[in-house]
Design an enzyme around this catalytic site. Structure first.
Site, PDB file in Angstrom:
ATOM      1  N   ILE A 163      51.028  80.857  18.954  1.00  0.00           N
ATOM      2  CA  ILE A 163      50.465  79.630  19.641  1.00  0.00           C
ATOM      3  C   ILE A 163      49.917  78.553  18.498  1.00  0.00           C
ATOM      4  O   ILE A 163      49.850  77.398  18.909  1.00  0.00           O
ATOM      5  CB  ILE A 163      49.182  80.238  20.102  1.00  0.00           C
ATOM      6  CG1 ILE A 163      49.576  81.365  21.423  1.00  0.00           C
ATOM      7  CG2 ILE A 163      48.352  79.401  20.932  1.00  0.00           C
ATOM      8  CD1 ILE A 163      48.363  82.250  21.826  1.00  0.00           C
ATOM      9  N   LYS A 183      47.977  90.913  28.178  1.00  0.00           N
ATOM     10  CA  LYS A 183      48.359  89.754  27.181  1.00  0.00           C
ATOM     11  C   LYS A 183      47.153  89.721  26.441  1.00  0.00           C
ATOM     12  O   LYS A 183      46.010  89.771  26.610  1.00  0.00           O
ATOM     13  CB  LYS A 183      48.267  88.505  28.097  1.00  0.00           C
ATOM     14  CG  LYS A 183      49.807  88.498  28.924  1.00  0.00           C
ATOM     15  CD  LYS A 183      49.765  87.093  29.549  1.00  0.00           C
ATOM     16  CE  LYS A 183      51.114  86.881  30.540  1.00  0.00           C
ATOM     17  NZ  LYS A 183      50.568  85.722  31.186  1.00  0.00           N
ATOM     18  N   GLY A 202      47.207  77.442  11.699  1.00  0.00           N
ATOM     19  CA  GLY A 202      46.239  76.861  11.229  1.00  0.00           C
ATOM     20  C   GLY A 202      46.149  76.755   9.672  1.00  0.00           C
ATOM     21  O   GLY A 202      46.935  77.454   9.057  1.00  0.00           O
ATOM     22  N   ASP A 209      31.655  75.517  14.990  1.00  0.00           N
ATOM     23  CA  ASP A 209      32.803  74.754  14.993  1.00  0.00           C
ATOM     24  C   ASP A 209      33.023  74.389  16.307  1.00  0.00           C
ATOM     25  O   ASP A 209      34.201  74.744  16.832  1.00  0.00           O
ATOM     26  CB  ASP A 209      34.040  75.512  14.342  1.00  0.00           C
ATOM     27  CG  ASP A 209      35.200  74.414  14.034  1.00  0.00           C
ATOM     28  OD1 ASP A 209      35.134  73.312  14.085  1.00  0.00           O
ATOM     29  OD2 ASP A 209      36.285  74.925  13.681  1.00  0.00           O
ATOM     30  N   GLU A 227      44.180  78.417   7.837  1.00  0.00           N
ATOM     31  CA  GLU A 227      43.626  79.680   7.594  1.00  0.00           C
ATOM     32  C   GLU A 227      44.358  81.025   8.005  1.00  0.00           C
ATOM     33  O   GLU A 227      44.312  81.892   7.465  1.00  0.00           O
ATOM     34  CB  GLU A 227      42.097  79.763   7.763  1.00  0.00           C
ATOM     35  CG  GLU A 227      41.342  80.720   6.832  1.00  0.00           C
ATOM     36  CD  GLU A 227      39.961  80.945   7.120  1.00  0.00           C
ATOM     37  OE1 GLU A 227      39.349  81.942   6.979  1.00  0.00           O
ATOM     38  OE2 GLU A 227      39.545  79.903   7.856  1.00  0.00           O
ATOM     39  N   ALA A 228      44.545  80.721   9.299  1.00  0.00           N
ATOM     40  CA  ALA A 228      44.907  81.719  10.247  1.00  0.00           C
ATOM     41  C   ALA A 228      46.139  81.350  11.088  1.00  0.00           C
ATOM     42  O   ALA A 228      46.303  80.358  11.333  1.00  0.00           O
ATOM     43  CB  ALA A 228      43.993  82.429  11.153  1.00  0.00           C
TER      44      ALA A 228
END
Ligand SMILES: Nc1ncnc2c1ncn2[C@@H]1O[C@H](COP(=O)(O)OP(=O)(O)O)[C@@H](O)[C@H]1O
Ligand SMILES: [Mg+2]
Lengths: 223, 327
Positions: free
Chosen positions: A9, A26, A12, A136, A14-15
């Site tokens: 999806i 799901k 980033g 954030d 970091e992840a």
């Protein structure tokens, strides 16, 4: 336990976030990735600390706002598996409304923006009342599902938040709105929602100005 | 041969005079650093050093560039940020030259100069990781302004390394000595990794390292651990700035960017995400006059001059305050 990993999806810095299924459900699997530049022990420690922190924050937030249920965390793989919240991220939804791509009422979507803004503000007020700061609060870290705003990605959040951290949350929201949704009422609507939900909202909102006047608090300059 | 710009640098311990041609080519770049007998920061002594030496450095820079003073179109100087006494000395030298030659004065932001001079390395639109003694910032040009994406909330990375060195009796500047020691370090000792949002803090590392040293940890292991921890923090924030802006280049600036391990870490991060990185040669990495002249040239072409009255130093000249008319 049957887990299947599907599409990425988001990747980033970091992840990596994967879609997947667990049994019939799901899910979303967020994995903190290894960084070749840092010493292996620092790398392992940061990834597991941050995975643990994010899971803890998500769990704590669940008592106050809509947030995905955690199904499993794996501290060896540095993953958090959580339920998938179906629906657009608020960023995409607001952009679609403002770009006129959605079939909105004749007011050009102002009512919808207002409703979304007020839910964002109300949600942050409830988090803050629970002593949590999001850390954030950009519109990419909120999902619109079933007429509600759900909060995700509390990895930079904190517990035992003081007025400064709460005001910083609102300030970060303002910066995010200014850069991603300029010219909308989203931030003002969020402040309305915040004030009508939070008992000490006035003090927090006033504190934003105090931080502004210090002039050195731009974590994430607008892009 | 007209249209040359002279740049005078003097924000901290280093005095610099550089000259660029109208095409931006660097014709000379004379650097002279004040090194104190004792570690620490000595603004007054550094300023005395600069005022003693700057007139002669200007002559040498002119000679090396094979120019006459009448070939100068403007004089640029480091208006800030920096140590008051040092800034005043550089500004005084610049004003004197401006008045005597009747050429315009250009006030340059020192941090921005580190970013602008990246052109010469081939960088086109980078994130700058600026790491020096007093300054530690991640900067980029976005939406018509220079923006700070992250910075130290306490001391600069270079000061942290030098201060740690001085507790071990290593003379200023200690950072290169620590880098050599770190190569023989093996064990990674636990030090506080402090990244908050996009900002970093180093004083916790300094305190913990001093405590570990008292308990008998070796200088080699400590140097290794300090570098691994502090540099990982810097590279993480740089990567976040890349991800946030969508930019694809990293530029290094500041004296600490001469550290081979830091450069290696930036290189690995960039390779892992398909970005490129640029490291200026040491005379352009360190504080220097050529970068002031180079930025001054861009400002000159846009007519960004200041009067003598407007040429007061700006000790806390913030990167975001720069009114950009030349890009
Ligand atoms: N529980 C979830 N349900 C649906 N989508 C999610 C969920 N968690 C994350 N996502 C999607 O993944 C993206 C990135 O997740 P996030 O936790 O914000 O990670 P990052 O640290 O990369 O920002 C979100 O913007 C959203 O699109
Ligand atoms: Mg996110």
């Amino acid at each position: 336990m049957e887990v299947t990993r599907g599409d990425v999806i988001r990747r980033g810095s970091e992840a990596v976030v994967h879609a997947g299924t667990w049994e019939d459900m799901k899910v979303v699997i967020k994995t903190r990735i290894s960084k070749g530049y840092r010493h292996p022990s620092i790398d392992l420690q940061l990834r597991s600390e941050r995975t643990r922190h994010e899971a803890r924050m998500l769990r704590a937030a669940r008592d106050h706002v809509w947030t995905p249920r955690i199904i499993d965390i794996d501290l060896k793989e540095h993953t958090i598996m959580m339920e998938m919240i179906e629906g657009p991220v608020v960023r995409d939804l607001v952009l679609e409304i403002t770009d006129g791509n959605l079939d909105v009422r004749p007011d050009g979507g102002r009512d919808q923006i207002s409703a979304i803004g007020r839910s964002i503000g109300a949600g942050l007020a409830k988090l803050h009342a629970g002593g949590l700061a999001h850390g954030d609060p950009t519109t990419s870290n909120m999902i619109y599902h079933d007429g509600e705003v759900w909060f995700i990605d509390l990895s930079l959040g904190s517990r035992g938040a003081d007025i400064e951290e709460k005001a910083v949350d609102l300030r970060l929201l303002r910066e995010a709105v200014e850069s991603t949704h300029p010219g909308t009422t989203l931030f003002d609507d969020a402040i309305d929602g915040y004030l009508s939900t939070s008992p000490d909202g006035d003090a927090v909102v006033e504190h934003i100005e105090r931080i502004d006047s210090r002039g050195r608090y731009r974590r994430r300059p607008a892009v | 041969m007209t249209g040359h710009i002279v740049g005078i640098e003097g924000t901290a311990h280093t005095a610099g005079v550089g000259i660029v041609g109208p095409d931006g080519r660097i014709l000379s770049n004379i650097i002279d650093s004040y090194s104190p007998e004792e570690g620490g920061i000595h603004p007054r002594e550094a300023a005395d050093h600069h005022s003693d030496i700057l007139p002669d450095m200007i002559d040498r820079a002119m000679k090396e560039a094979d120019l006459d003073r009448t070939d100068l179109a403007a004089v640029a100087f480091s208006q800030g940020p920096g140590l008051g006494p040092c800034l005043r000395t550089a500004a005084t030298a610049a004003r004197a030259l401006s008045v005597s030659m009747d050429i315009p004065l250009i006030g340059v932001n020192h941090c921005v100069a580190h970013l602008e001079v990246g052109d010469l390395t081939g960088a086109t639109d980078p994130i700058l990781l600026y790491v020096s003694g007093g300054n530690t910032q991640v900067i980029a040009f976005v939406n018509g302004r220079y923006r700070v994406f992250g910075e130290t909330m306490d001391i600069g990375i270079g000061n942290m390394l030098d201060k740690f060195g001085s507790t071990l009796g290593i003379p200023f500047p200690a950072a290169p000595v620590l880098e050599a020691k770190a190569r023989n370090g093996g064990e990674l000792l636990p030090l506080p990794y402090s990244v908050k949002g996009m900002d970093v803090a180093f004083s916790g590392i300094l305190t913990s390292a001093a405590r570990l040293h008292e308990k008998g940890a070796s200088i080699e292991d400590l140097s290794h651990s300090i570098q691994e921890t502090a540099f990982a923090m810097l590279v993480e924030v740089t990567e976040r700035a890349l991800a946030h802006t969508g930019k694809e280049e990293v530029l290094l600036g500041g004296g600490v960017a001469q550290n081979a391990r830091l450069v290696e870490m930036v290189d690995i991060m960039c390779r892992e995400r398909g970005a490129s990185h640029f490291v200026p040669p040491p005379p352009l990495l360190r504080d220097n006059g050529a970068m002031i002249a180079y930025t001054g040239l861009k400002m000159f072409n846009a007519g960004a001059f200041i009067s003598i009255e407007e040429s007061g130093i700006l000790q806390r000249f913030r990167t975001e305050e720069v009114e950009v008319t030349w890009r």
